[in-house]
Design an enzyme around this catalytic site. Sequence first.
Site, short mmCIF file in Angstrom:
data_model
loop_
_atom_site.label_atom_id
_atom_site.label_comp_id
_atom_site.label_asym_id
_atom_site.label_seq_id
_atom_site.Cartn_x
_atom_site.Cartn_y
_atom_site.Cartn_z
N ALA A 374 12.29 -2.72 30.17
CA ALA A 374 13.22 -1.60 30.21
C ALA A 374 14.22 -1.78 29.08
O ALA A 374 14.33 -2.86 28.49
CB ALA A 374 13.93 -1.52 31.55
N MET A 375 14.98 -0.73 28.78
CA MET A 375 15.98 -0.77 27.72
C MET A 375 17.23 -0.05 28.19
O MET A 375 17.17 1.08 28.66
CB MET A 375 15.43 -0.14 26.44
N GLU A 376 18.38 -0.72 27.98
CA GLU A 376 19.65 -0.29 28.59
C GLU A 376 20.40 0.77 27.81
O GLU A 376 21.63 0.85 27.90
CB GLU A 376 20.55 -1.51 28.74
N ASN A 377 19.73 1.63 27.05
CA ASN A 377 20.44 2.67 26.29
C ASN A 377 21.53 3.30 27.16
O ASN A 377 21.29 3.66 28.31
CB ASN A 377 19.46 3.76 25.86
N HIS A 409 19.41 -5.01 36.55
CA HIS A 409 19.60 -5.66 35.24
C HIS A 409 20.08 -4.66 34.20
O HIS A 409 21.05 -4.90 33.48
CB HIS A 409 18.27 -6.29 34.81
N GLU A 410 19.41 -3.52 34.14
CA GLU A 410 19.77 -2.54 33.11
C GLU A 410 21.11 -1.87 33.39
O GLU A 410 21.85 -1.55 32.45
CB GLU A 410 18.66 -1.47 32.99
N HIS A 413 23.88 -4.03 32.15
CA HIS A 413 24.07 -3.92 30.70
C HIS A 413 25.03 -2.80 30.33
O HIS A 413 25.59 -2.81 29.22
CB HIS A 413 22.72 -3.63 30.03
N GLU A 432 22.14 -10.63 27.62
CA GLU A 432 21.02 -10.90 28.51
C GLU A 432 21.33 -11.93 29.60
O GLU A 432 20.81 -11.84 30.71
CB GLU A 432 19.80 -11.33 27.69
#
Length: 558
Positions: A374-377, A409-410, A413, A432
């Site tokens: 996943a990516m925390e944009n 987690h995301e 962030h 992280e």
Amino acid sequence: MTSSQSRETLTMDMNQSAASVSFGKRNGWYVNRGVAFLLGLLFVSAVVATGLLVYYYAPHVRESGQDSQDLKDDRGRSPLQPSTHSPVETSPETPSKEKINVRLPRALKPLHYMVKLQPFINGNFSIMGYVEVEMEVVEPTSNITLHINDIITNNETIKLTPSDDRTGSKIGIVKHLYDKEREFYIAKLNKELKPGKKYVLSMEFVGYLNDKLLGFYRSSYTDEQGNEKWIAVTQFQPTDARRAFPCFDEPALKATYEIFLGRESSMSSLSNMPKFETIPIEGQDGWVWDHFNTSVPMSTYLVAFVISDFASMESNDNDHVLFRVKARKAAINQADYALLTGPKILTHFEDYFNVSFPLPKQDMIAIPDFSAGAMENWGLITYRETAMLYDPEVSSARNKQRVAIVVSHELAHQWFGNLVTPDWWTDLWLNEGFASFMEYIGVDHAEPTWNMMEQFVTEDVQRVFSLDWLESSHPISIPVGHPDEINEIFDLISYLKGASLIRMMNFFLTEKTLRKGLSNYLIGLKYKSAEQDDLWQYLTEAAHEDATLPPDMTVKEE
């Protein structure tokens, strides 16, 4: 001869003693001492001569100041290069990545971007782009240097104007350069810019929806009728925003963003901020611009956009943040658990850090083709489908827990990494490590019967022990430069060792003191960047206030 016989023969040959090799008549040739000496001398002479020939006549790597007329533009990978769009001139070849400095000059500071992108998802995958970046001059300079990769600029459209006089006289650009190794675009100016002044650089360009799962890329899926469908999505971390638009692509160089996305009317789009208007694209029937609100100051790697035909669901459990999930129409019901869990964790983190979520909405979207988990944009978290979707009819309990962990987690962030960002990738663990620790805090709140804090030891601490004792391990804070090096440190040391260190501080500082220090750190540095020493300072101050550390001791020394 079988493979085993080959290995056996090789072993026999290697085990023969050097003393058994002799000149004689029993086997082979007989050579006297004089001839042997002459043969040896001839051999040495031949080696020396060969070395001299190679040195003087073989091609050499040019120094950075040498002529570069024979160099080619690296951006030929894009299939689009209209005659009206000229590739920028390539600057001299630079030394190898171990020696070059890939950091941008600090003469300019970005303030605001206006980005317009129209990707032809159902066409040839080209992207018609336009960008304006407002900059403040920090040091005298006659160059403007931005990051750029896999983009073809239209040099005739590149303009530099004062911020306070956009229609007035332009600053002359005498040369356009492209540094392939550093991924720099460089505009050489006809005058020096003075500190304190603000300018806007604008340009048109052509990009490409690549199939590399990075930058602005294309993803496909098959719908229930068996039709192939395409979407466009971003993955910019750590150094791929430059593939979508020219920018200052370093985490500390934060700015605000105003995004326009061109799309077909049958599709929809998302970005970091809410959309506030949709307007037709002049001269293109069936196409519209989605115009999004200006963002808070953030790093380039957190900018995100998605154009798709996905379905969505929303929750108003948090009274000031609209929470939405999106996925393929056939899979949207599998996003129920993420939609149930996400708002609970988001609200808990607001209380835990004593810092409100700064955006009006939070979207989460499941992508068919996605390289990371996943990516925390900021405001638009992108997920691999397996990390966000859960079907209670077929998925296991382990799948359910993974979805909760990744969502937590995301969302962590959004504070650690997004609100306060590492000054450089050297301190990636500030992102992280904290997200890997806080994911347990978030899930423990949402699912208290799972005993998440007890799982930390086996899942993180013991797991990273098996890696950290190896010679190949590294400190959690490690200097990196070239993008290839940056990608290498997205590893379990940064994630799990970082999380284990924070867990240790949670015990010796106490949770109350740790939370106070983290809250002060986030409030004091919000919308800014930080190094790990900044964190140590805030935690030390909280520990001295609470008397959990002696006055003469610091967290860094501990």
